[in-house]
Design a protein around this motif. Structure first.
Motif, PDB file in Angstrom:
ATOM      1  N   THR A  57       0.867  -1.179   0.000  1.00 28.17           N
ATOM      2  CA  THR A  57       0.000   0.000   0.000  1.00 28.17           C
ATOM      3  C   THR A  57       0.903   1.228   0.000  1.00 28.17           C
ATOM      4  N   VAL A  58       0.347   2.340  -0.484  1.00 27.90           N
ATOM      5  CA  VAL A  58       1.104   3.591  -0.525  1.00 27.90           C
ATOM      6  C   VAL A  58       0.196   4.714  -0.047  1.00 27.90           C
ATOM      7  N   LEU A  59       0.694   5.511   0.870  1.00 32.09           N
ATOM      8  CA  LEU A  59       0.032   6.742   1.275  1.00 32.09           C
ATOM      9  C   LEU A  59       0.807   7.876   0.628  1.00 32.09           C
ATOM     10  N   MET A  60       0.106   8.720  -0.128  1.00 32.96           N
ATOM     11  CA  MET A  60       0.766   9.806  -0.849  1.00 32.96           C
ATOM     12  C   MET A  60       0.251  11.156  -0.379  1.00 32.96           C
ATOM     13  N   GLN A  61       1.180  12.049  -0.077  1.00 36.02           N
ATOM     14  CA  GLN A  61       0.857  13.445   0.227  1.00 36.02           C
ATOM     15  C   GLN A  61       1.466  14.269  -0.904  1.00 36.02           C
ATOM     16  N   CYS A  62       0.625  14.997  -1.636  1.00 36.56           N
ATOM     17  CA  CYS A  62       1.081  15.670  -2.845  1.00 36.56           C
ATOM     18  C   CYS A  62       0.692  17.146  -2.838  1.00 36.56           C
ATOM     19  N   HIS A  63       1.579  17.973  -3.377  1.00 37.21           N
ATOM     20  CA  HIS A  63       1.246  19.384  -3.572  1.00 37.21           C
ATOM     21  C   HIS A  63       2.069  19.946  -4.723  1.00 37.21           C
ATOM     22  N   TRP A  64       1.597  21.049  -5.279  1.00 36.52           N
ATOM     23  CA  TRP A  64       2.241  21.708  -6.409  1.00 36.52           C
ATOM     24  C   TRP A  64       2.446  23.175  -6.104  1.00 36.52           C
ATOM     25  N   GLU A  65       3.468  23.742  -6.727  1.00 36.61           N
ATOM     26  CA  GLU A  65       3.738  25.169  -6.630  1.00 36.61           C
ATOM     27  C   GLU A  65       4.334  25.618  -7.961  1.00 36.61           C
TER      28      GLU A  65
ATOM     29  N   PHE B  19       5.495   3.766   1.405  1.00 39.54           N
ATOM     30  CA  PHE B  19       5.136   2.397   1.040  1.00 39.54           C
ATOM     31  C   PHE B  19       5.135   1.509   2.278  1.00 39.54           C
ATOM     32  N   GLU B  20       4.194   0.585   2.324  1.00 40.26           N
ATOM     33  CA  GLU B  20       4.209  -0.472   3.334  1.00 40.26           C
ATOM     34  C   GLU B  20       3.930  -1.786   2.620  1.00 40.26           C
ATOM     35  N   TYR B  21       4.902  -2.713   2.724  1.00 36.17           N
ATOM     36  CA  TYR B  21       4.819  -3.991   2.021  1.00 36.17           C
ATOM     37  C   TYR B  21       4.185  -5.060   2.901  1.00 36.17           C
ATOM     38  N   SER B  22       3.671  -6.103   2.264  1.00 35.48           N
ATOM     39  CA  SER B  22       2.982  -7.179   2.984  1.00 35.48           C
ATOM     40  C   SER B  22       3.894  -7.910   3.962  1.00 35.48           C
TER      41      SER B  22
ATOM     42  N   LEU C 150      -0.823  -0.951  -9.950  1.00 36.61           N
ATOM     43  CA  LEU C 150      -1.298  -0.095  -8.853  1.00 36.61           C
ATOM     44  C   LEU C 150      -2.663   0.475  -9.179  1.00 36.61           C
ATOM     45  N   SER C 151      -3.455   0.661  -8.142  1.00 36.77           N
ATOM     46  CA  SER C 151      -4.669   1.463  -8.281  1.00 36.77           C
ATOM     47  C   SER C 151      -4.532   2.629  -7.296  1.00 36.77           C
ATOM     48  N   PHE C 152      -4.775   3.842  -7.791  1.00 30.26           N
ATOM     49  CA  PHE C 152      -4.714   5.049  -6.966  1.00 30.26           C
ATOM     50  C   PHE C 152      -6.134   5.513  -6.680  1.00 30.26           C
TER      51      PHE C 152
END
Length: 180
Positions: A62-70, A84-87, A175-177
């Motif tokens: 699983t992946v937790l994503m924190q995203c931002h743009w400037e 990322f956290e693997y099984s 992957l599915s986001f």
């Protein structure tokens, strides 16, 4: 002489299959239209598997994503902070810096990416190509990725990345986001 003809046939098949690869422009009319700075903005969750060349699932994650743009020097620059956290319980961190260098054209950098990732988007699709320094046991291998992303809905994107080394297919990451 038989070996020579077999090698020639293998090379010819490889060459012809490379010519038949899709191009990102093939998806230009597909909706919804992918805007990286819109989709990869905020918090996203991803769920993935790695399959080896036989199709066997080797890892789940699983992946937790924190995203931002400037905007920096007139260019859109995105930061994608991936946890990322693997099984098997292992964890990994990757922080991408993406820069839109022209409409639909991107470069990406991360600590484990060798050089730059090159990306192009059109319609609902994005294609990234890059080399990743991939740790396996106690070694690190430089592996090439051909990474395709497809926006399915404004909140859901699917990703399929083929991995190879010296042109030899190693496996795939799927992957599915989901955008919160």
């Amino acid at each position: 002489m038989k070996i020579f003809y077999r090698l020639l046939a293998i090379c010819l098949i490889g060459f012809l299959s490379a010519c038949a690869s899709p191009k990102v422009t093939d998806y230009a009319s597909q909706k919804p239209t992918l805007d990286l700075s819109e989709y990869f903005n905020g918090t996203l969750d991803a769920y993935g598997i790695f399959t080896d060349r036989s199709g066997e699932v080797v890892k789940r994650f699983t992946v937790l994503m924190q995203c931002h743009w400037e905007v920096i020097d007139g260019k859109k620059v995105g930061t994608l902070d991936e946890s990322f956290e693997y099984s098997d319980g292992t964890k990994q961190k990757r922080i991408w810096k993406l820069t839109e260098i022209a409409p639909g054209k991107y470069i990406g950098k991360a600590d484990d990416v060798v050089g730059e990732a090159i990306g192009e988007s059109a319609g609902n699709a994005l294609n990234w190509t890059y080399t990743l320094a991939l740790p396996v046991d106690k070694d690190v291998y430089k592996v090439q990725f051909n990474d395709w992303m497809y926006l399915v809905t404004p909140k859901v994107m699917l990703n399929k990345a083929q991995m190879s080394k010296f042109g030899i297919y190693l496996g795939e990451v799927t992957l599915s986001f989901y955008k919160r």
